[in-house]
Design a protein around this motif. Sequence first.
Motif, PDB file in Angstrom:
ATOM      1  N   ALA A  59       0.767  -1.084   0.083  1.00 57.36           N
ATOM      2  CA  ALA A  59      -0.128   0.092  -0.265  1.00 57.36           C
ATOM      3  C   ALA A  59       0.983   1.239   0.062  1.00 57.36           C
ATOM      4  CB  ALA A  59      -0.835   0.014   1.368  1.00 57.36           C
ATOM      5  N   GLY A  61       0.593   5.592   0.715  1.00 56.70           N
ATOM      6  CA  GLY A  61      -0.226   6.788   1.282  1.00 56.70           C
ATOM      7  C   GLY A  61       0.097   7.935   0.174  1.00 56.70           C
ATOM      8  N   GLY A  63       3.150   9.116   0.099  1.00 56.60           N
ATOM      9  CA  GLY A  63       4.506   9.164  -0.487  1.00 56.60           C
ATOM     10  C   GLY A  63       5.412   9.790   0.398  1.00 56.60           C
ATOM     11  N   ARG A  64       5.192  10.157   1.755  1.00 59.06           N
ATOM     12  CA  ARG A  64       6.187  11.033   2.561  1.00 59.06           C
ATOM     13  C   ARG A  64       7.193  10.133   3.232  1.00 59.06           C
ATOM     14  NH1 ARG A  64       3.074  14.204  -0.583  1.00 59.06           N
ATOM     15  NH2 ARG A  64       3.414  16.554   0.038  1.00 59.06           N
ATOM     16  N   ALA A  65       7.105   8.925   3.140  1.00 56.14           N
ATOM     17  CA  ALA A  65       8.359   7.949   3.381  1.00 56.14           C
ATOM     18  C   ALA A  65       9.539   8.263   2.703  1.00 56.14           C
ATOM     19  CB  ALA A  65       7.844   6.631   3.619  1.00 56.14           C
ATOM     20  N   THR A 128      -0.937  10.098   5.280  1.00 55.18           N
ATOM     21  CA  THR A 128      -2.349   9.498   5.499  1.00 55.18           C
ATOM     22  C   THR A 128      -2.453   8.884   6.898  1.00 55.18           C
ATOM     23  OG1 THR A 128      -1.600   7.433   4.605  1.00 55.18           O
ATOM     24  CG2 THR A 128      -2.554   9.086   3.059  1.00 55.18           C
ATOM     25  N   GLY A 131      -0.773   5.460   6.488  1.00 53.12           N
ATOM     26  CA  GLY A 131       0.903   5.823   6.524  1.00 53.12           C
ATOM     27  C   GLY A 131       1.193   6.019   8.024  1.00 53.12           C
ATOM     28  N   SER A 135       3.778   3.544   9.845  1.00 54.33           N
ATOM     29  CA  SER A 135       5.264   3.779  10.367  1.00 54.33           C
ATOM     30  C   SER A 135       5.309   4.132  11.620  1.00 54.33           C
ATOM     31  CB  SER A 135       5.729   5.171   9.728  1.00 54.33           C
ATOM     32  OG  SER A 135       5.853   4.925   8.235  1.00 54.33           O
ATOM     33  N   HIS A 138       6.029   9.546  14.933  1.00 60.01           N
ATOM     34  CA  HIS A 138       6.094  10.162  16.230  1.00 60.01           C
ATOM     35  C   HIS A 138       6.180  11.603  16.106  1.00 60.01           C
ATOM     36  CE1 HIS A 138       9.937   9.628  14.418  1.00 60.01           C
ATOM     37  NE2 HIS A 138       9.859  10.846  14.958  1.00 60.01           N
ATOM     38  N   MET A 183       5.061  -1.139   8.501  1.00 62.16           N
ATOM     39  CA  MET A 183       5.603  -0.636   7.041  1.00 62.16           C
ATOM     40  C   MET A 183       4.753  -1.222   6.113  1.00 62.16           C
ATOM     41  SD  MET A 183       7.620   1.503   8.455  1.00 62.16           S
ATOM     42  CE  MET A 183       8.066   2.376   6.912  1.00 62.16           C
ATOM     43  N   VAL A 189      -4.363  -0.542   5.929  1.00 68.51           N
ATOM     44  CA  VAL A 189      -5.267  -0.080   6.737  1.00 68.51           C
ATOM     45  C   VAL A 189      -6.405   0.530   6.040  1.00 68.51           C
ATOM     46  CG1 VAL A 189      -5.711   1.703   8.503  1.00 68.51           C
ATOM     47  CG2 VAL A 189      -3.630   0.439   8.414  1.00 68.51           C
ATOM     48  N   TYR A 418      15.471   4.808  11.815  1.00 71.75           N
ATOM     49  CA  TYR A 418      13.901   4.876  11.372  1.00 71.75           C
ATOM     50  C   TYR A 418      13.735   4.222  10.126  1.00 71.75           C
ATOM     51  CZ  TYR A 418       9.238   6.884  11.525  1.00 71.75           C
ATOM     52  OH  TYR A 418       7.843   7.175  11.384  1.00 71.75           O
TER      53      TYR A 418
HETATM   54  C1  LIG Z   1       8.446  16.693   5.950  1.00 74.58           C
HETATM   55  C2  LIG Z   1       8.352  15.587   6.472  1.00 74.58           C
HETATM   56  C3  LIG Z   1       8.513  15.418   8.027  1.00 74.58           C
HETATM   57  C4  LIG Z   1       8.367  14.353   8.569  1.00 74.58           C
HETATM   58  N1  LIG Z   1       8.301  14.095   9.819  1.00 74.58           N
HETATM   59  C5  LIG Z   1       7.976  13.185  10.619  1.00 74.58           C
HETATM   60  C6  LIG Z   1       8.053  13.065  12.088  1.00 74.58           C
HETATM   61  O1  LIG Z   1       8.038  13.911  12.674  1.00 74.58           O
HETATM   62  N2  LIG Z   1       7.835  11.821  12.811  1.00 74.58           N
HETATM   63  C7  LIG Z   1       7.698  10.630  11.945  1.00 74.58           C
HETATM   64  O2  LIG Z   1       7.567   9.646  12.656  1.00 74.58           O
HETATM   65  N3  LIG Z   1       7.613  10.517  10.526  1.00 74.58           N
HETATM   66  C8  LIG Z   1       8.015  11.768   9.882  1.00 74.58           C
HETATM   67  N4  LIG Z   1       7.918  11.684   8.544  1.00 74.58           N
HETATM   68  C9  LIG Z   1       7.876  10.563   7.785  1.00 74.58           C
HETATM   69  C10 LIG Z   1       6.075  10.266   7.491  1.00 74.58           C
HETATM   70  O3  LIG Z   1       5.442  10.440   8.666  1.00 74.58           O
HETATM   71  C11 LIG Z   1       6.064   8.749   7.359  1.00 74.58           C
HETATM   72  O4  LIG Z   1       6.709   8.072   6.230  1.00 74.58           O
HETATM   73  C12 LIG Z   1       4.537   8.426   7.024  1.00 74.58           C
HETATM   74  O5  LIG Z   1       4.504   6.904   7.141  1.00 74.58           O
HETATM   75  C13 LIG Z   1       4.174   9.029   5.613  1.00 74.58           C
HETATM   76  O6  LIG Z   1       2.786   8.788   5.518  1.00 74.58           O
HETATM   77  P1  LIG Z   1       2.057   8.445   4.109  1.00 74.58           P
HETATM   78  O7  LIG Z   1       0.657   8.347   3.997  1.00 74.58           O
HETATM   79  O8  LIG Z   1       3.074   9.520   3.213  1.00 74.58           O
HETATM   80  O9  LIG Z   1       2.704   7.195   3.596  1.00 74.58           O
HETATM   81  P2  LIG Z   1       3.815   6.587   2.564  1.00 74.58           P
HETATM   82  O10 LIG Z   1       4.921   7.397   2.730  1.00 74.58           O
HETATM   83  O11 LIG Z   1       3.076   6.358   1.061  1.00 74.58           O
HETATM   84  O12 LIG Z   1       4.065   5.124   3.157  1.00 74.58           O
HETATM   85  C14 LIG Z   1       4.771   4.830   3.967  1.00 74.58           C
HETATM   86  C15 LIG Z   1       4.628   3.557   4.824  1.00 74.58           C
HETATM   87  O13 LIG Z   1       3.168   3.342   5.078  1.00 74.58           O
HETATM   88  C16 LIG Z   1       2.521   2.118   4.351  1.00 74.58           C
HETATM   89  N5  LIG Z   1       1.122   2.445   4.207  1.00 74.58           N
HETATM   90  C17 LIG Z   1       0.572   3.737   3.300  1.00 74.58           C
HETATM   91  N6  LIG Z   1      -0.626   3.575   3.411  1.00 74.58           N
HETATM   92  C18 LIG Z   1      -1.017   2.411   4.104  1.00 74.58           C
HETATM   93  C19 LIG Z   1      -2.311   1.879   4.449  1.00 74.58           C
HETATM   94  N7  LIG Z   1      -3.382   2.420   4.204  1.00 74.58           N
HETATM   95  N8  LIG Z   1      -2.223   0.888   5.080  1.00 74.58           N
HETATM   96  C20 LIG Z   1      -1.277   0.058   5.552  1.00 74.58           C
HETATM   97  N9  LIG Z   1       0.048   0.511   5.093  1.00 74.58           N
HETATM   98  C21 LIG Z   1       0.224   1.705   4.566  1.00 74.58           C
HETATM   99  C22 LIG Z   1       3.292   1.925   3.165  1.00 74.58           C
HETATM  100  O14 LIG Z   1       3.429   0.608   2.653  1.00 74.58           O
HETATM  101  C23 LIG Z   1       4.712   2.475   3.552  1.00 74.58           C
HETATM  102  O15 LIG Z   1       5.361   1.401   4.262  1.00 74.58           O
HETATM  103  C24 LIG Z   1       8.111  12.840   7.904  1.00 74.58           C
HETATM  104  C25 LIG Z   1       7.973  13.091   6.427  1.00 74.58           C
HETATM  105  C26 LIG Z   1       8.282  14.333   5.749  1.00 74.58           C
HETATM  106  C27 LIG Z   1       8.253  14.235   4.248  1.00 74.58           C
END
Ligand SMILES: Cc1cc2nc3c(=O)[nH]c(=O)nc-3n(C[C@H](O)[C@H](O)[C@H](O)COP(=O)(O)OP(=O)(O)OC[C@H]3O[C@@H](n4cnc5c(N)ncnc54)[C@H](O)[C@@H]3O)c2cc1C
Length: 464
Positions: A59, A61, A63-65, A128, A131, A135, A138, A183, A189, A418
């Motif tokens: 999956a 979300g 793409g902020r990973a 999301t 996401g 992850s 925190h 992850m 979800v 992390y």
């Molecule tokens: C500017 C910036 C600041 C950040 N600050 C922090 C911080 O302070 N603390 C922190 O902990 N992180 C931080 N991050 C990281 C970010 O919070 C995590 O990477 C988060 O998981 C991104 O969510 P996303 O929806 O973009 O998921 P994605 O990046 O698309 O995916 C991340 C992970 O979540 C999984 N995933 C996504 N959607 C689902 C779903 N529906 N069900 C199951 N799994 C799913 C994916 O498979 C992948 O393993 C930051 C990132 C950025 C770019």
Amino acid sequence: MSPADGPGQAMAGLSSSDGFEMVSGWGGTPVTASLVVHPTAPDELVKAGLDAGPRGVIARGLGRAYGDAAMNAGGLVVDATRVSGVLDLDPTSGVVRALGGTSLDDLMRVSIPQGWFPPVTPGTRFVTLGGAIASDVHGKDHHAAGTFGCHVRSMVLALPDGSTRALDPESTPEEFWATCGGMGLTGTVVEATVAFRPIETSRIAVDTDRAPDLDHLLAMLTEGEARYRYSVAWIDLLARGRQLGRSVLYQGDFAPAGAIGPGRDPLAFDPPSLVPAPPAPSGLVNRWTMRAFNELWFRKEPKRRRGELQTITRFFYPLDMLDHWNRLYGPKGFLQWQCLVPFGREDLLRSVIESLSQGHVASFLAVLKRFGPANPGPLSFPVPGWTLALDMPAGDPALARLLARLDRDVADAGGRVYLAKDSCLHPDLVPKMYARLDEWRAVRERLDPDRRLVSDLARRLRLL
Ligand SMILES: Cc1cc2nc3c(=O)[nH]c(=O)nc-3n(C[C@H](O)[C@H](O)[C@H](O)COP(=O)(O)OP(=O)(O)OC[C@H]3O[C@@H](n4cnc5c(N)ncnc54)[C@H](O)[C@@H]3O)c2cc1C
């Protein structure tokens, strides 16, 4: 992701928006092609994994990973962002039920005017719900609030065989905690119920202090832990010698209703529209531009300021004001490295900062936070200690060797990096950093016995 037609168009159940796309993490490197599907309803999201071929499914979300956690080169990627929306918000308890693709931004636009704030938020609101759980994110309040997973009451997880499982921390603790921080590798979800925290205003009363060096900073963070809900320090990683670790420390909490002047909406939340980041020439972020930036940032803050009222966007999400700021690093992209150094190993924290400073790592985003107790999640990143996070341009040829050494030193000290930020960890270090990996694998195996859930991160780090 940029759409491009491909053989996937011929597969059953694909809509016209599904097809082969180029996919990358927030760091922009690497970029690989995957079949990306875009379900728009919960039942489509649940069934999406059935189309997984031999390269499996993951999956995605927003793409902020930073690295490859939401990537699956040559396999199936399920974009969960179109299955979004707030299903319910109890105005008296602040318990929110929402679909997994809902962004924190959308959640807050509904919850803040009613006096409820996400219990934990990362440094961007463009993540999301799924996401945030995957992850186990925190925030600046880990010492006070733990991780996002600590506030999830229940969730519905889609498994790759097309079935669903209802999880909660009481009746299915193993599956629940394997999913928080898992992850995306235990399932997708589909929806989750989360307890938000009450706020009287949407402004944060912030105390700002300049710390002249690392020792002062650690003392101030330790002393402030009991008094402040949110704390974060910005470190100038280019400072050396007696100034090593010089920082600006921001600490605060939401202001009470009385702090807002009459005639102003205390719960207003209207983030400014995003300004697009200008196209950046390769090499814009280098040690000289960063030295100038860091000097300006350090000097712009007063030595000490008390109770400044800041908006949610300014305090929690300063980077969000610039749309796609990741492009500033140019076409070679960038890496983020976030480590955890256990309490008692401040000597290692100092030597990590020294190494980064001596390596002239050009980072304008180095932050230090203090973590509180761990939660039961076997792959959840936060454990008690100091966490340092920084961005670095990926083009530096010396980076791989430097990070390999730092990863090893951190692992030897009982720390970890992390996974949501990682791009270059050696797989041999993972079981050392995450000592409960096998426990997690056993739970995962029950949820996905055919091992269809897989990502580039999982392959690279041999997580499965
Ligand atoms: C500017 C910036 C600041 C950040 N600050 C922090 C911080 O302070 N603390 C922190 O902990 N992180 C931080 N991050 C990281 C970010 O919070 C995590 O990477 C988060 O998981 C991104 O969510 P996303 O929806 O973009 O998921 P994605 O990046 O698309 O995916 C991340 C992970 O979540 C999984 N995933 C996504 N959607 C689902 C779903 N529906 N069900 C199951 N799994 C799913 C994916 O498979 C992948 O393993 C930051 C990132 C950025 C770019």
